[in-house]
Design a protein around this motif. Structure first.
Motif, short mmCIF file in Angstrom:
data_model
loop_
_atom_site.label_atom_id
_atom_site.label_comp_id
_atom_site.label_asym_id
_atom_site.label_seq_id
_atom_site.Cartn_x
_atom_site.Cartn_y
_atom_site.Cartn_z
N ALA A 1 49.95 41.95 33.49
CA ALA A 1 49.42 40.72 34.08
C ALA A 1 48.48 40.99 35.03
CB ALA A 1 50.69 40.39 35.16
N PHE A 2 48.06 42.08 35.68
CA PHE A 2 46.85 42.44 36.52
C PHE A 2 45.87 42.61 35.35
CE2 PHE A 2 43.79 45.59 37.39
CZ PHE A 2 43.14 45.06 38.33
N TRP A 3 46.07 43.14 34.32
CA TRP A 3 44.85 43.56 33.21
C TRP A 3 44.55 42.07 32.62
CZ3 TRP A 3 41.66 47.10 33.12
CH2 TRP A 3 41.10 47.23 32.07
N THR A 4 45.34 41.10 32.52
CA THR A 4 45.09 39.86 31.92
C THR A 4 44.01 39.22 32.76
OG1 THR A 4 46.86 39.77 30.68
CG2 THR A 4 45.91 37.61 31.24
N ARG A 5 44.64 39.20 34.11
CA ARG A 5 43.71 38.63 35.27
C ARG A 5 42.17 39.45 35.40
NH1 ARG A 5 48.59 38.81 37.65
NH2 ARG A 5 47.87 40.48 39.02
N TYR A 6 42.27 40.63 35.13
CA TYR A 6 41.03 41.58 35.60
C TYR A 6 40.07 41.24 34.24
CZ TYR A 6 38.04 45.51 35.58
OH TYR A 6 36.91 46.36 35.91
N LYS A 7 40.62 41.02 33.10
CA LYS A 7 39.79 40.68 31.87
C LYS A 7 39.22 39.17 32.15
CE LYS A 7 42.42 40.93 28.41
NZ LYS A 7 43.11 41.06 27.19
N THR A 8 39.84 38.42 32.67
CA THR A 8 39.39 37.07 32.91
C THR A 8 38.25 37.09 33.90
OG1 THR A 8 41.50 35.83 32.43
CG2 THR A 8 39.96 34.76 33.79
N PHE A 9 38.53 37.90 35.20
CA PHE A 9 37.35 38.24 35.99
C PHE A 9 36.04 38.83 35.39
CE2 PHE A 9 36.09 42.06 38.21
CZ PHE A 9 34.99 41.41 39.11
N ALA A 10 36.34 39.76 34.77
CA ALA A 10 35.06 40.56 33.97
C ALA A 10 34.47 39.85 32.91
CB ALA A 10 35.82 41.86 33.34
#
Length: 100
Positions: free
Chosen positions: A83-92
């Motif tokens: 879940a964090f990685w999904t949010r992180y990819k959106t941010f990146a």
């Protein structure tokens, strides 16, 4: 009384930039990467403020010091990490588009 007010005002003025700088900005500025310029780091922090919680920002900031951690999180089987990685990819993606 006046001296106390002046001292308090000076303390606020001197510490305000520290309070405003978020974890991503701080990690970016202190990184040894040549591209880590203050305006770019500030831009990335603004995007982080719009897309990540403070906890996610602290976690993402840790990638500046330990880039391998990003790979570990990306490869993790944990639902929390995914879940964090999904949010992180959106941010990146947003940071890359907005801060070019």
């Amino acid at each position: 009384m006046f001296n106390r007010i002046m001292i308090a005002a000076a303390a606020i003025a001197l510490t305000a930039p520290l309070a405003v700088a978020g974890p991503i900005n701080s990690a970016c500025v202190s990184s040894d990467r040549a591209a880590a310029k203050r305006p770019l780091c500030s831009c990335i922090q603004r995007v982080a403020d719009q897309t990540l919680s403070r906890a996610d920002q602290r976690r993402a900031a840790s990638f500046f010091k330990e880039p391998h951690r990003a790979q570990e999180v990306r490869m993790s089987k944990s639902d929390t990490d995914n879940a964090f990685w999904t949010r992180y990819k959106t941010f990146a993606s947003a940071a890359e588009a907005y801060c070019r």
